[in-house]
Design a protein around this motif. Structure first.
Motif, PDB file in Angstrom:
ATOM      1  N   VAL A  67      22.645   9.936 -61.539  1.00  0.00           N
ATOM      2  CA  VAL A  67      22.088   8.667 -61.997  1.00  0.00           C
ATOM      3  C   VAL A  67      20.570   8.774 -61.946  1.00  0.00           C
ATOM      4  N   LYS A  68      19.934   8.785 -63.105  1.00  0.00           N
ATOM      5  CA  LYS A  68      18.485   8.968 -63.178  1.00  0.00           C
ATOM      6  C   LYS A  68      17.721   7.658 -63.044  1.00  0.00           C
ATOM      7  N   TYR A  69      18.309   6.576 -63.526  1.00  0.00           N
ATOM      8  CA  TYR A  69      17.595   5.303 -63.533  1.00  0.00           C
ATOM      9  C   TYR A  69      18.539   4.155 -63.199  1.00  0.00           C
ATOM     10  N   VAL A  70      18.035   3.201 -62.448  1.00  0.00           N
ATOM     11  CA  VAL A  70      18.660   1.889 -62.286  1.00  0.00           C
ATOM     12  C   VAL A  70      17.545   0.870 -62.490  1.00  0.00           C
ATOM     13  N   GLU A  71      17.717  -0.006 -63.446  1.00  0.00           N
ATOM     14  CA  GLU A  71      16.672  -0.981 -63.749  1.00  0.00           C
ATOM     15  C   GLU A  71      17.284  -2.362 -63.920  1.00  0.00           C
ATOM     16  N   VAL A  72      16.635  -3.361 -63.349  1.00  0.00           N
ATOM     17  CA  VAL A  72      17.039  -4.756 -63.527  1.00  0.00           C
ATOM     18  C   VAL A  72      16.067  -5.386 -64.511  1.00  0.00           C
ATOM     19  N   VAL A  73      16.617  -5.985 -65.565  1.00  0.00           N
ATOM     20  CA  VAL A  73      15.772  -6.580 -66.601  1.00  0.00           C
ATOM     21  C   VAL A  73      16.159  -8.039 -66.806  1.00  0.00           C
ATOM     22  N   PRO A  74      15.225  -8.860 -67.264  1.00  0.00           N
ATOM     23  CA  PRO A  74      15.519 -10.278 -67.469  1.00  0.00           C
ATOM     24  C   PRO A  74      16.337 -10.512 -68.732  1.00  0.00           C
ATOM     25  N   ASP A  75      16.744 -11.758 -68.900  1.00  0.00           N
ATOM     26  CA  ASP A  75      17.481 -12.157 -70.101  1.00  0.00           C
ATOM     27  C   ASP A  75      16.500 -12.303 -71.266  1.00  0.00           C
ATOM     28  N   ASP A  76      15.978 -11.189 -71.686  1.00  0.00           N
ATOM     29  CA  ASP A  76      14.973 -11.150 -72.740  1.00  0.00           C
ATOM     30  C   ASP A  76      15.312 -10.000 -73.683  1.00  0.00           C
ATOM     31  N   VAL A  77      15.447 -10.307 -74.956  1.00  0.00           N
ATOM     32  CA  VAL A  77      15.906  -9.309 -75.916  1.00  0.00           C
ATOM     33  C   VAL A  77      14.999  -8.096 -75.951  1.00  0.00           C
ATOM     34  N   ASP A  78      13.691  -8.312 -76.006  1.00  0.00           N
ATOM     35  CA  ASP A  78      12.759  -7.185 -76.088  1.00  0.00           C
ATOM     36  C   ASP A  78      12.805  -6.325 -74.829  1.00  0.00           C
ATOM     37  N   ALA A  79      12.896  -6.968 -73.670  1.00  0.00           N
ATOM     38  CA  ALA A  79      12.941  -6.215 -72.411  1.00  0.00           C
ATOM     39  C   ALA A  79      14.216  -5.378 -72.333  1.00  0.00           C
ATOM     40  N   ILE A  80      15.328  -5.957 -72.743  1.00  0.00           N
ATOM     41  CA  ILE A  80      16.596  -5.227 -72.738  1.00  0.00           C
ATOM     42  C   ILE A  80      16.524  -4.053 -73.707  1.00  0.00           C
ATOM     43  N   ALA A  81      15.988  -4.303 -74.897  1.00  0.00           N
ATOM     44  CA  ALA A  81      15.898  -3.254 -75.913  1.00  0.00           C
ATOM     45  C   ALA A  81      15.033  -2.087 -75.443  1.00  0.00           C
ATOM     46  N   ARG A  82      13.881  -2.388 -74.845  1.00  0.00           N
ATOM     47  CA  ARG A  82      13.011  -1.317 -74.355  1.00  0.00           C
ATOM     48  C   ARG A  82      13.706  -0.481 -73.297  1.00  0.00           C
ATOM     49  N   CYS A  83      14.365  -1.148 -72.367  1.00  0.00           N
ATOM     50  CA  CYS A  83      15.055  -0.443 -71.290  1.00  0.00           C
ATOM     51  C   CYS A  83      16.175   0.434 -71.834  1.00  0.00           C
ATOM     52  N   VAL A  84      17.010  -0.134 -72.685  1.00  0.00           N
ATOM     53  CA  VAL A  84      18.155   0.605 -73.226  1.00  0.00           C
ATOM     54  C   VAL A  84      17.688   1.775 -74.087  1.00  0.00           C
ATOM     55  N   LYS A  85      16.690   1.547 -74.918  1.00  0.00           N
ATOM     56  CA  LYS A  85      16.198   2.624 -75.796  1.00  0.00           C
ATOM     57  C   LYS A  85      15.671   3.792 -74.978  1.00  0.00           C
ATOM     58  N   ARG A  86      14.905   3.491 -73.932  1.00  0.00           N
ATOM     59  CA  ARG A  86      14.344   4.544 -73.089  1.00  0.00           C
ATOM     60  C   ARG A  86      15.450   5.323 -72.381  1.00  0.00           C
ATOM     61  N   MET A  87      16.379   4.612 -71.774  1.00  0.00           N
ATOM     62  CA  MET A  87      17.459   5.289 -71.059  1.00  0.00           C
ATOM     63  C   MET A  87      18.347   6.088 -72.010  1.00  0.00           C
ATOM     64  N   ALA A  88      18.655   5.513 -73.179  1.00  0.00           N
ATOM     65  CA  ALA A  88      19.552   6.185 -74.122  1.00  0.00           C
ATOM     66  C   ALA A  88      18.975   7.499 -74.611  1.00  0.00           C
ATOM     67  N   SER A  89      17.645   7.590 -74.672  1.00  0.00           N
ATOM     68  CA  SER A  89      17.001   8.825 -75.139  1.00  0.00           C
ATOM     69  C   SER A  89      16.893   9.870 -74.038  1.00  0.00           C
ATOM     70  N   ARG A  90      17.097   9.461 -72.787  1.00  0.00           N
ATOM     71  CA  ARG A  90      16.900  10.374 -71.665  1.00  0.00           C
ATOM     72  C   ARG A  90      18.166  10.664 -70.877  1.00  0.00           C
ATOM     73  N   CYS A  91      19.234   9.938 -71.154  1.00  0.00           N
ATOM     74  CA  CYS A  91      20.474  10.104 -70.382  1.00  0.00           C
ATOM     75  C   CYS A  91      21.660  10.358 -71.306  1.00  0.00           C
ATOM     76  N   ASP A  92      22.678  10.994 -70.768  1.00  0.00           N
ATOM     77  CA  ASP A  92      23.903  11.199 -71.538  1.00  0.00           C
ATOM     78  C   ASP A  92      24.640   9.888 -71.755  1.00  0.00           C
ATOM     79  N   ASP A  93      24.634   9.023 -70.743  1.00  0.00           N
ATOM     80  CA  ASP A  93      25.320   7.743 -70.840  1.00  0.00           C
ATOM     81  C   ASP A  93      24.451   6.655 -70.236  1.00  0.00           C
ATOM     82  N   VAL A  94      24.541   5.464 -70.814  1.00  0.00           N
ATOM     83  CA  VAL A  94      23.859   4.292 -70.287  1.00  0.00           C
ATOM     84  C   VAL A  94      24.893   3.186 -70.125  1.00  0.00           C
ATOM     85  N   PHE A  95      24.825   2.490 -69.006  1.00  0.00           N
ATOM     86  CA  PHE A  95      25.738   1.378 -68.749  1.00  0.00           C
ATOM     87  C   PHE A  95      24.918   0.109 -68.570  1.00  0.00           C
TER      88      PHE A  95
END
Length: 264
Positions: A67-95
């Motif tokens: 597990v490379k990253y654990v991040e808590v993000v607010p209920d904000d579309v842009d914040a969620i998108a940034r987090c998911v995009k970054r993790m998806a490009s660096r990890c095999d799986d994102v949950f």
């Protein structure tokens, strides 16, 4: 790697654990990696205690996944998108955990869609299941992320219809996996991002169901050992540094323990 060791001695005040980390794979095949995005203002404000990341870290580690990253993000579309995009490009799986209910603050689907530059589309089968009341019956009156699924025993109001349509909207191109055990909640995956519900019992059930086919299994398993010491950390700091320097491919850590309950 450290050999597996089950400690059966009386409780002591310190634990030193060892497990391989990414350094162990330099020059070799890299291990499977994962990122976890916990979504919700209620987590960031302390109103709700997150149990899902803790559970998932343990399950993935047990399967040989780093597990490379654990991040808590607010209920904000842009914040969620940034987090998911970054993790998806660096990890095999994102949950992702949470934010998939019918209310205005459930933004995870929108955020994942934005991360992959897709729009949301209504899944007709999902909408039919929600309209049938199956989700409400399955959860005994509750629903995914605390939302009701409707009831076939009375007419639906326009707001409840809109809420169900919101829940049935998924990123274009996403894959929905429907369970065969009677559970009405599908697992929605967008490429390597897996979107799971927030309530811990539902989150665990969804992950366990998805993991049955071995898709989240790492190529290697970790070996670890623990040594319990009745000592202060400053008393063992130099010895630990020498061990870590001598075995650079083994991750060595020191963790405080206040009671026998902490022995894990």
């Amino acid at each position: 790697m450290a050999a597996a060791l089950e400690d059966t001695s009386p409780f002591f005040a310190r634990t030193i654990s060892a497990s391989p980390c990414l350094r162990a794979f330099r020059g070799a095949a890299k291990p499977r990696t994962a990122g976890i995005a916990v979504v919700g203002n209620e987590i960031l404000t302390g109103r709700v205690h997150d149990a899902n990341a803790h559970y998932l870290c343990g399950e993935l580690h047990r399967r040989g996944v780093v597990v490379k990253y654990v991040e808590v993000v607010p209920d904000d579309v842009d914040a969620i998108a940034r987090c998911v995009k970054r993790m998806a490009s660096r990890c095999d799986d994102v949950f992702t955990s949470g934010g998939i209910g019918p209310t205005h603050d459930d933004k995870t689907m929108d955020g994942v869609a934005l991360a992959f530059e897709q729009d949301l589309v209504e899944d007709q089968h999902f909408l039919t299941v929600l309209a049938s009341g199956a989700t409400k019956r399955h959860r005994g009156g509750g629903a995914c992320d605390g939302a009701g699924g409707g009831s076939s025993s009375r007419p639906s109001s326009p707001p409840s219809v809109a809420a169900r349509r919101n829940m049935a909207s998924v990123p274009r191109g996403a894959r929905l996996e429907w369970p065969e055990d009677g559970n009405p909640w599908p697992i929605v995956s967008m490429r390597n991002v897996h979107i799971l519900a927030g309530p811990p019992a539902t989150f665990r059930a969804m992950f366990e169901r998805a993991a049955l086919d071995g898709r989240f299994q790492g190529a290697r398993r970790w070996l670890g050992s623990s040594l319990w010491l009745d000592a202060e950390e400053e008393d063992v700091a130099l010895a630990l540094r020498n061990i870590a320097d001598a075995f650079p491919k083994v991750e060595v850590g020191s963790y405080l323990a206040s009671s026998a309950v902490d022995r894990r």
